[in-house]
Design a protein around this motif. Structure first.
Motif, short mmCIF file in Angstrom:
data_model
loop_
_atom_site.label_atom_id
_atom_site.label_comp_id
_atom_site.label_asym_id
_atom_site.label_seq_id
_atom_site.Cartn_x
_atom_site.Cartn_y
_atom_site.Cartn_z
N LYS A 144 0.84 -1.20 0.00
CA LYS A 144 0.00 0.00 0.00
C LYS A 144 0.88 1.25 0.00
O LYS A 144 1.94 1.27 0.60
N PHE A 145 0.40 2.25 -0.71
CA PHE A 145 1.03 3.57 -0.73
C PHE A 145 -0.05 4.60 -0.46
O PHE A 145 -1.02 4.68 -1.21
N LEU A 146 0.08 5.33 0.62
CA LEU A 146 -0.92 6.32 1.04
C LEU A 146 -2.32 5.71 1.12
O LEU A 146 -3.30 6.30 0.71
N GLY A 147 -2.40 4.47 1.61
CA GLY A 147 -3.67 3.80 1.79
C GLY A 147 -4.24 3.15 0.54
O GLY A 147 -5.30 2.54 0.59
N ILE A 148 -3.54 3.26 -0.58
CA ILE A 148 -4.02 2.69 -1.84
C ILE A 148 -3.19 1.45 -2.15
O ILE A 148 -1.96 1.48 -2.11
N THR A 149 -3.87 0.35 -2.46
CA THR A 149 -3.18 -0.89 -2.80
C THR A 149 -2.51 -0.73 -4.16
O THR A 149 -3.18 -0.43 -5.15
N THR A 150 -1.20 -0.93 -4.20
CA THR A 150 -0.46 -0.80 -5.47
C THR A 150 -0.02 -2.15 -6.02
O THR A 150 0.35 -2.24 -7.18
#
Length: 168
Positions: A144-150
């Motif tokens: 996750k990056f800033l709460g977004i799954t990457t």
């Protein structure tokens, strides 16, 4: 400043990458180590270990008495720069009954453990099961990056045992 942050979030949302284990190329190196490669250069190393010290005969046991054997299968994830990000291991303990092959090789316990080395990765949906002669484990690893799954990697691993105590 707000525009830049909105633009970054929009890019992350639009270009979100989900990679599943079914999308990799497989390459068998030897019977105990296997490599699976992802399109982004990251890869999994899947290793099987037989615990040679796991034969646990009961005290004063004879060769025809019950004992247990233990095996481990580990999935290790490396990113495209060869940095170790996480490891997941399933450990299976199996009962061997030399006098009755029908009761032999059954899984007594399945234990899934993990270690995360890169704090952007998280583990979800942990399952560990004993299914007849298999110790099975599964989980989902997400970066996750800033709460977004990457990135998402589904992990399904097992250790099997036959009636004679041979692990695979």
């Amino acid at each position: 400043m707000k525009r830049i942050l909105v633009f970054i979030f929009a890019l992350l949302f639009v270009f979100q990458i989900d990679v599943f284990a079914s999308e990799e190329k497989n390459e068998l190196i030897d019977s105990n180590v296997k490599y699976e490669y992802f399109e982004d250069g990251s890869y999994l190393v899947i290793e099987f270990e037989y615990d040679k010290n796991s034969f646990q005969l009961q005290s004063g046991a004879k060769a025809n008495e019950n004992y247990t054997v233990t095996g481990h299968r580990t999935v290790t994830y490396y990113d495209g720069d060869d940095n170790l990000d996480w490891k997941v291991t399933i450990t299976g303990v199996f009962l061997i009954v030399p006098t009755n092959s029908l009761d032999s090789g059954f899984c007594q316990s399945a234990d899934l453990t993990y270690k995360i080395y890169d704090s952007s990765w998280h583990i979800y949906n942990i399952v560990e099961q004993e299914i007849t002669n298999n110790a099975c484990g599964s989980c989902t690893m997400k970066r996750k990056f800033l709460g977004i799954t990457t990135k998402t990697v589904d992990v399904d691993i097992y250790v099997s045992c036959d009636y004679a105590g041979n692990l695979s």
